[in-house]
Scaffold this motif. Structure first.
Motif, mmCIF file in Angstrom:
data_model
loop_
_atom_site.group_PDB
_atom_site.id
_atom_site.type_symbol
_atom_site.label_atom_id
_atom_site.label_comp_id
_atom_site.label_asym_id
_atom_site.label_seq_id
_atom_site.Cartn_x
_atom_site.Cartn_y
_atom_site.Cartn_z
ATOM 1 N N ARG A 11 38.163 -15.177 15.719
ATOM 2 C CA ARG A 11 38.439 -16.329 16.586
ATOM 3 C C ARG A 11 37.706 -17.574 16.074
ATOM 4 O O ARG A 11 36.780 -18.079 16.705
ATOM 5 C CB ARG A 11 38.045 -16.027 18.032
ATOM 6 C CG ARG A 11 38.985 -15.038 18.734
ATOM 7 C CD ARG A 11 38.493 -14.653 20.110
ATOM 8 N NE ARG A 11 37.221 -13.932 20.030
ATOM 9 C CZ ARG A 11 37.107 -12.638 19.768
ATOM 10 N NH1 ARG A 11 38.158 -11.901 19.579
ATOM 11 N NH2 ARG A 11 35.911 -12.083 19.681
ATOM 12 N N ASP A 28 36.114 -20.980 15.138
ATOM 13 C CA ASP A 28 35.966 -22.274 15.815
ATOM 14 C C ASP A 28 35.918 -23.379 14.761
ATOM 15 O O ASP A 28 36.081 -23.121 13.563
ATOM 16 C CB ASP A 28 34.720 -22.270 16.712
ATOM 17 C CG ASP A 28 33.447 -22.017 15.917
ATOM 18 O OD1 ASP A 28 33.491 -22.019 14.660
ATOM 19 O OD2 ASP A 28 32.394 -21.817 16.541
ATOM 20 N N THR A 48 31.825 -30.484 17.304
ATOM 21 C CA THR A 48 32.092 -29.410 18.268
ATOM 22 C C THR A 48 30.883 -28.492 18.430
ATOM 23 O O THR A 48 30.594 -28.064 19.538
ATOM 24 C CB THR A 48 33.308 -28.565 17.839
ATOM 25 O OG1 THR A 48 33.102 -28.113 16.511
ATOM 26 C CG2 THR A 48 34.587 -29.387 17.898
ATOM 27 N N LYS A 54 44.835 -18.717 26.492
ATOM 28 C CA LYS A 54 43.379 -18.623 26.660
ATOM 29 C C LYS A 54 42.652 -19.876 26.168
ATOM 30 O O LYS A 54 41.709 -20.341 26.784
ATOM 31 C CB LYS A 54 42.839 -17.462 25.831
ATOM 32 C CG LYS A 54 42.967 -16.125 26.495
ATOM 33 C CD LYS A 54 42.420 -15.068 25.540
ATOM 34 C CE LYS A 54 42.932 -13.695 25.925
ATOM 35 N NZ LYS A 54 42.805 -13.396 27.359
ATOM 36 N N GLU A 55 43.084 -20.360 24.998
ATOM 37 C CA GLU A 55 42.511 -21.583 24.410
ATOM 38 C C GLU A 55 42.394 -22.708 25.431
ATOM 39 O O GLU A 55 41.455 -23.494 25.407
ATOM 40 C CB GLU A 55 43.456 -22.109 23.319
ATOM 41 C CG GLU A 55 43.075 -21.817 21.914
ATOM 42 C CD GLU A 55 44.111 -22.421 20.944
ATOM 43 O OE1 GLU A 55 44.282 -23.653 20.934
ATOM 44 O OE2 GLU A 55 44.733 -21.638 20.203
ATOM 45 N N ASP A 56 43.409 -22.808 26.304
ATOM 46 C CA ASP A 56 43.460 -23.922 27.243
ATOM 47 C C ASP A 56 42.382 -23.833 28.321
ATOM 48 O O ASP A 56 42.080 -24.821 28.973
ATOM 49 C CB ASP A 56 44.850 -24.004 27.894
ATOM 50 C CG ASP A 56 45.926 -24.322 26.865
ATOM 51 O OD1 ASP A 56 45.710 -25.267 26.076
ATOM 52 O OD2 ASP A 56 46.952 -23.625 26.824
ATOM 53 N N GLU A 64 39.313 -22.934 27.648
ATOM 54 C CA GLU A 64 38.002 -23.135 27.031
ATOM 55 C C GLU A 64 37.296 -24.334 27.674
ATOM 56 O O GLU A 64 37.888 -25.384 27.864
ATOM 57 C CB GLU A 64 38.164 -23.388 25.533
ATOM 58 C CG GLU A 64 37.356 -22.402 24.716
ATOM 59 C CD GLU A 64 37.654 -22.535 23.248
ATOM 60 O OE1 GLU A 64 37.236 -23.540 22.649
ATOM 61 O OE2 GLU A 64 38.336 -21.631 22.709
ATOM 62 N N GLY A 65 36.060 -24.165 27.991
ATOM 63 C CA GLY A 65 35.307 -25.262 28.595
ATOM 64 C C GLY A 65 35.382 -25.294 30.114
ATOM 65 O O GLY A 65 34.654 -26.046 30.750
ATOM 66 N N SER A 120 32.093 -15.089 31.367
ATOM 67 C CA SER A 120 31.412 -15.992 30.445
ATOM 68 C C SER A 120 30.377 -16.791 31.244
ATOM 69 O O SER A 120 30.729 -17.462 32.212
ATOM 70 C CB SER A 120 32.469 -16.907 29.832
ATOM 71 O OG SER A 120 31.904 -17.766 28.903
#
Lengths: 340, 340
Positions: free
Chosen positions: A30, A32, A164, A243-245, A247-248, A276
């Protein structure tokens, strides 16, 4: 002035030793932006020196970062025949981070360039600087120190890596050197506004609905010191997101006044939940909390998986956090030196 | 190397000319971090030189920035007797930006330090650099160039000024100089992680609900090129939040893929609506769109007020944006040099 005076000779000797070899620059699972940006920069530097080089990852480049890799050769592990290639890892804190599949393909790692303090120096040659906020910072600094060519694709990739890995210039890991290297990357063509447009300005419309669903679930617990939100089963397909969407999203919980620990829980399959944690200071040691729940990570960011439904797991995690905060209040948690 | 070689002498002469005077450092209405950080830095520099100095604003320091001003003397216009004080403005693009009340108190502005390209040099002495991304950048650069003392409060204040006026290092206005000055501010004690904790990690819990309400309203229009969301009447009191808490919500609309213009609409009183545009590039000239609707602003960020309810106004603004995008597509909008 040099950015990494203690590593310049090592890096130059490493580059010389790669001549005549075919180099596979490996990144972690995965990947980054720090991983991918470092792969881009190292691969392009090697190619520029006439060395055959490609980047190889187990997982594909995420949507938001596809423009960043530009025309740098990237291969999926599945499509890559490792025979005759020498492996160099970047940003891989541990050899298990490249994934079992790539480990079988590359039983020997020739070189290992990283900034994680926990890196056990698993390669034949190791260049690890835990004082750096990003692996991209190490590579950029060394390339500037040694007067090596940095093209605009590499400059931009290393800028995105640094931006990032410092949470858009927000983390404790930032030193004056980070900003000085960023200044130099801008001189070579990196663009902060292009970076922002790649990272933040191309969101699927469904993310608005995904975030709304998530915020609807946000609650406080443990006397307001834990704040958690939930990604319910099926939320990604319902909203046309991935899932990416999400993040944060954990930052929304962590940023509430008075909250020590933020948490996102996701029942990703019926009866399987992952979580998380994010803490507001490294003293809170959410890595220990995650280990207790079968996971691991950093002192301020850690995660875990549990073979339980969200409903079954929720009281357990609340109890675990309550107990952990008790230990924290009693001064029973050891501080750690961290590098994310 | 000097950051602002063309202004060093002017700044030094300005400081000398302030000796023996009592200086009121004025900021603009609804002061942001660049305004307040610049006030802090200039005021402390003057005090350090033995000059009596205070900061004066019409509006109070927002909650998130109170720690930033530290022990710097700040006064509200209402509580300040201007008799015998000399006015210096910072970050005020126009004299109207200090507000009518302060204009009456200070009919004469002695000096004007700013970075807005539109600043008409309204003071007796003017120091304006539109190449700078923030007024805090101008002040920090000059203080470093001239070897003037920068204490930790000033360093942190100017860092916050630069970080916020560049959208946390994301805007087109960023140059290598911005990062070099940031590096130097860190050496004087500024902290990126402290900045993040002030700006982002102390949110009222009600903001989660405010954002959820807002996201529920988000829609696309104009073939997906306009995306807008609504802050309904009473939403702040319902959620226990304030206007401050909705700052930045417009980015959620602007960041959607394919969107050219993001918009937030707020019916702040029955029959009165205000709006805020954000564009993805300066060529979109939302300042012209805002002027048409009775407001104004920058090419990428502009706002307006309308004496209409949300329901009455919505079809009008959609029509205005559709017409504006037509002109944009036809190449009929002039580009501008911008400085935010």
């Amino acid at each position: 002035m040099r950015f990494f005076p203690e590593f310049g000779d090592d890096f130059l000797r490493l580059l010389e030793s790669l001549e005549g070899k075919r180099i596979a620059v490996l990144g972690h699972l995965r990947p980054d932006a720090d991983c991918l940006g470092s792969q881009v920069a190292l691969c392009r530097l090697l190619m520029e020196r006439g060395i055959e080089a490609v980047c190889v990852n187990f997982h594909p480049v995420p949507r938001a970062l596809r423009l960043m890799v530009g025309d740098t050769p990237f291969f999926l592990a599945d499509d890559f025949d490792a025979e005759g290639w020498t492996a160099v890892t970047v940003d891989c804190a541990d050899i298990i981070r490249i994934g079992d599949y790539l480990r079988e393909k590359f039983p020997h790692i020739y070189a290992n360039i990283d900034h994680h303090i926990s890196n056990p120096a698993y390669a034949e040659r190791n260049l690890i600087d835990p004082t750096a906020a990003a692996t991209g910072e190490v590579l950029a600094g060394l390339m500037f120190d040694l007067g090596l060519p940095v093209d605009v694709v590499s400059a931009q990739a290393m800028y995105v890596a640094i931006a990032t890995d410092t949470g858009m210039f927000r983390y404790e890991s930032i030193t004056p050197r980070v900003f000085e290297i960023a200044a130099e990357l801008l001189r070579r063509g990196a663009s902060p506004s292009l970076t922002a447009s790649w990272l933040f300005e191309n969101e699927p419309f469904g993310k608005i609905e995904l975030l709304r669903l998530f915020l609807e679930s946000v609650q406080k617990s443990c006397d307001g010191r834990l704040c958690y939100g939930v990604l319910p089963l099926g939320c990604f397909s319902e909203t046309g997101t991935t899932k990416e969407d999400a993040e944060g999203f954990v930052d929304y919980t962590r940023d509430v006044a008075g909250v020590d620990i933020g948490l996102v829980l996701e029942e990703y399959e019926p009866g399987k939940t992952k979580g998380s944690f994010r803490a507001n200071s490294s003293g809170l040691r959410v890595d220990l909390l995650a280990i207790e729940l079968g996971g691991g990570g950093h002192a301020t960011a850690a995660g875990f998986n549990q073979p339980l439904s969200l409903k079954e797991f929720l009281p357990k995690v609340e109890a675990a956090v309550a107990e952990h905060l008790k230990q924290y209040d009693a001064g029973a948690l050891l501080p750690v030196a961290t590098s994310t």
